[in-house]
Design an enzyme around this catalytic site. Sequence first.
Site, short mmCIF file in Angstrom:
data_model
loop_
_atom_site.label_atom_id
_atom_site.label_comp_id
_atom_site.label_asym_id
_atom_site.label_seq_id
_atom_site.Cartn_x
_atom_site.Cartn_y
_atom_site.Cartn_z
N THR A 172 49.35 -12.62 20.33
CA THR A 172 50.16 -12.68 21.56
C THR A 172 50.26 -14.11 22.09
O THR A 172 51.05 -14.38 23.00
CB THR A 172 49.55 -11.78 22.65
N GLY B 29 45.34 -10.80 17.43
CA GLY B 29 45.37 -11.86 18.45
C GLY B 29 46.57 -12.77 18.28
O GLY B 29 46.44 -14.00 18.29
N TYR C 52 29.15 -17.95 19.87
CA TYR C 52 30.38 -18.26 19.13
C TYR C 52 30.04 -18.63 17.68
O TYR C 52 30.64 -18.13 16.73
CB TYR C 52 31.10 -19.40 19.84
N GLY D 232 48.57 -18.57 21.55
CA GLY D 232 47.73 -19.52 20.84
C GLY D 232 48.01 -19.63 19.35
O GLY D 232 49.16 -19.55 18.90
N GLY E 92 47.31 -17.51 16.89
CA GLY E 92 47.81 -16.29 16.26
C GLY E 92 49.32 -16.16 16.38
O GLY E 92 50.00 -15.76 15.42
N SER F 186 35.70 -21.00 12.04
CA SER F 186 35.68 -22.24 12.81
C SER F 186 34.67 -23.18 12.17
O SER F 186 33.74 -22.73 11.47
CB SER F 186 35.23 -21.94 14.24
N1 NAP Z 1 41.59 -23.42 19.44
C1 NAP Z 1 40.83 -24.09 18.56
O1 NAP Z 1 40.68 -25.33 18.61
C2 NAP Z 1 40.11 -23.32 17.48
C3 NAP Z 1 39.27 -24.02 16.60
C4 NAP Z 1 38.61 -23.31 15.62
C5 NAP Z 1 38.81 -21.93 15.49
N2 NAP Z 1 39.63 -21.28 16.36
C6 NAP Z 1 39.80 -19.82 16.20
O2 NAP Z 1 41.18 -19.51 16.22
C7 NAP Z 1 41.38 -18.18 16.72
C8 NAP Z 1 42.46 -18.18 17.78
O3 NAP Z 1 42.05 -19.02 18.85
P1 NAP Z 1 43.04 -19.60 19.95
O4 NAP Z 1 42.59 -20.96 20.25
O5 NAP Z 1 44.44 -19.35 19.56
O6 NAP Z 1 42.65 -18.67 21.21
P2 NAP Z 1 43.57 -18.10 22.39
O7 NAP Z 1 44.69 -18.99 22.68
O8 NAP Z 1 42.60 -17.77 23.48
O9 NAP Z 1 44.16 -16.75 21.77
C9 NAP Z 1 43.29 -15.68 21.48
C10 NAP Z 1 44.10 -14.50 20.98
O10 NAP Z 1 43.16 -13.42 20.76
C11 NAP Z 1 43.51 -12.31 21.56
N3 NAP Z 1 42.31 -11.70 22.10
C12 NAP Z 1 41.32 -12.29 22.81
N4 NAP Z 1 40.41 -11.37 23.18
C13 NAP Z 1 40.84 -10.18 22.69
C14 NAP Z 1 40.33 -8.85 22.75
N5 NAP Z 1 39.22 -8.55 23.43
N6 NAP Z 1 41.03 -7.88 22.14
C15 NAP Z 1 42.16 -8.15 21.48
N7 NAP Z 1 42.70 -9.38 21.38
C16 NAP Z 1 42.04 -10.38 21.99
C17 NAP Z 1 44.41 -12.86 22.66
O11 NAP Z 1 45.37 -11.90 23.04
P3 NAP Z 1 45.39 -11.04 24.42
O12 NAP Z 1 45.05 -11.97 25.51
O13 NAP Z 1 46.78 -10.47 24.43
O14 NAP Z 1 44.37 -10.01 24.18
C18 NAP Z 1 45.13 -14.01 21.96
O15 NAP Z 1 46.26 -13.51 21.26
C19 NAP Z 1 40.01 -17.72 17.22
O16 NAP Z 1 39.41 -16.86 16.28
C20 NAP Z 1 39.22 -19.01 17.33
O17 NAP Z 1 37.82 -18.80 17.19
C21 NAP Z 1 40.29 -21.92 17.35
#
Ligand code: NAP
Length: 292
Positions: free
Chosen positions: A29, A27, A184, A31, A33, A158
């Site tokens: 691409t 992941g 979640y 956010g 990651g 998380s």
């Molecule tokens: N944002 C926060 O405040 C927060 C807080 C606590 C924990 N987290 C954790 O941090 C991690 C990243 O979150 P984020 O906020 O960066 O989310 P995000 O911006 O939605 O990014 C999610 C990433 O995961 C990939 N992804 C989603 N569904 C997928 C699938 N079915 N198959 C393959 N790749 C998939 C997406 O790539 P594609 O669209 O290219 O598939 C994207 O690269 C997550 O595990 C989340 O639970 C985030």
Amino acid sequence: MLTVPPQLVAQIQASDVQGREIIMVTGSTGGLGRAVALAFAGPGTHIIVHGRNIERGQAVVEEAEAVGSTARFLQADLGSLAQVRGLINTVKRDYNRLDLLINNAGIGRGQPNAPREESADGHELRFQVNYLSHLLITRELLPLLREGAPSRVVSVSSGAQSGGTIHFDDVMLENPPYQGSAAYGQSKLAQVFMTLDLEEELQGTGVTATAVHPGGYLDTDMVAERCVVPGDGCTPNLSPEDGAMFVVNAARSPRSGVYFNTSVIGEINPQALDTSARRRFLELSMQLIGLD
Ligand SMILES: NC(=O)c1ccc[n+]([C@@H]2O[C@H](COP(=O)([O-])OP(=O)(O)OC[C@H]3O[C@@H](n4cnc5c(N)ncnc54)[C@H](OP(=O)(O)O)[C@@H]3O)[C@@H](O)[C@H]2O)c1
């Protein structure tokens, strides 16, 4: 003359990885990651960027290369175990070691009334994307991680793990009402279960496993998606780059079997400390991914 099918041709030359840490970030691409992949980018690393979106993935590859990494994009939808197996086969074909695996890809809790969704394999979608597919990736890539030892597995969990529950009687959350937040929380707690199991199993191998809460709300698509009313409990207060620093910190730590709440060791949900619950959950999970 025999022609070799393109899927059997290794895409990586030995010179691409020689003397470099090989780092895979699921992941990446966008956010968090993407920010994590770029935090590791530099002359000493080879970065495996993963996700579904080819254009965004290729853009991250180019950003990593611009600062001295070698890098490549691998596409796989974690909502399909067949695609996950394809991803694993490519990694096993093209690499003989892995230094760092960051299990980051994920789906958030969504909007309050978001309907239940299933993966291509008929599993509750968050459970599969956030947890099961990463369990399969991690388990299948352990031989490469052992080759790369000292090496690390970091699972981006998380703060939601603390309020989560593994619903042994309804792990696919089929009984209504479906709540994205419960799904979640369960998936993020499952990552902590996995981390503690790995720590136990991998003692003495030089492979460590940690889980990390990267702070929040990060300014990412996941947080934007859950907003019904702007500012309603989902106003970002950290950048993805801020969050990435906590993931880097977990990856650079010598500790194993711990959960980092941002930069400090955090409290683990008591359900994950129950070894019989963990054993039961691992058995169930291994059956679901066909590794029993
Ligand atoms: N944002 C926060 O405040 C927060 C807080 C606590 C924990 N987290 C954790 O941090 C991690 C990243 O979150 P984020 O906020 O960066 O989310 P995000 O911006 O939605 O990014 C999610 C990433 O995961 C990939 N992804 C989603 N569904 C997928 C699938 N079915 N198959 C393959 N790749 C998939 C997406 O790539 P594609 O669209 O290219 O598939 C994207 O690269 C997550 O595990 C989340 O639970 C985030």
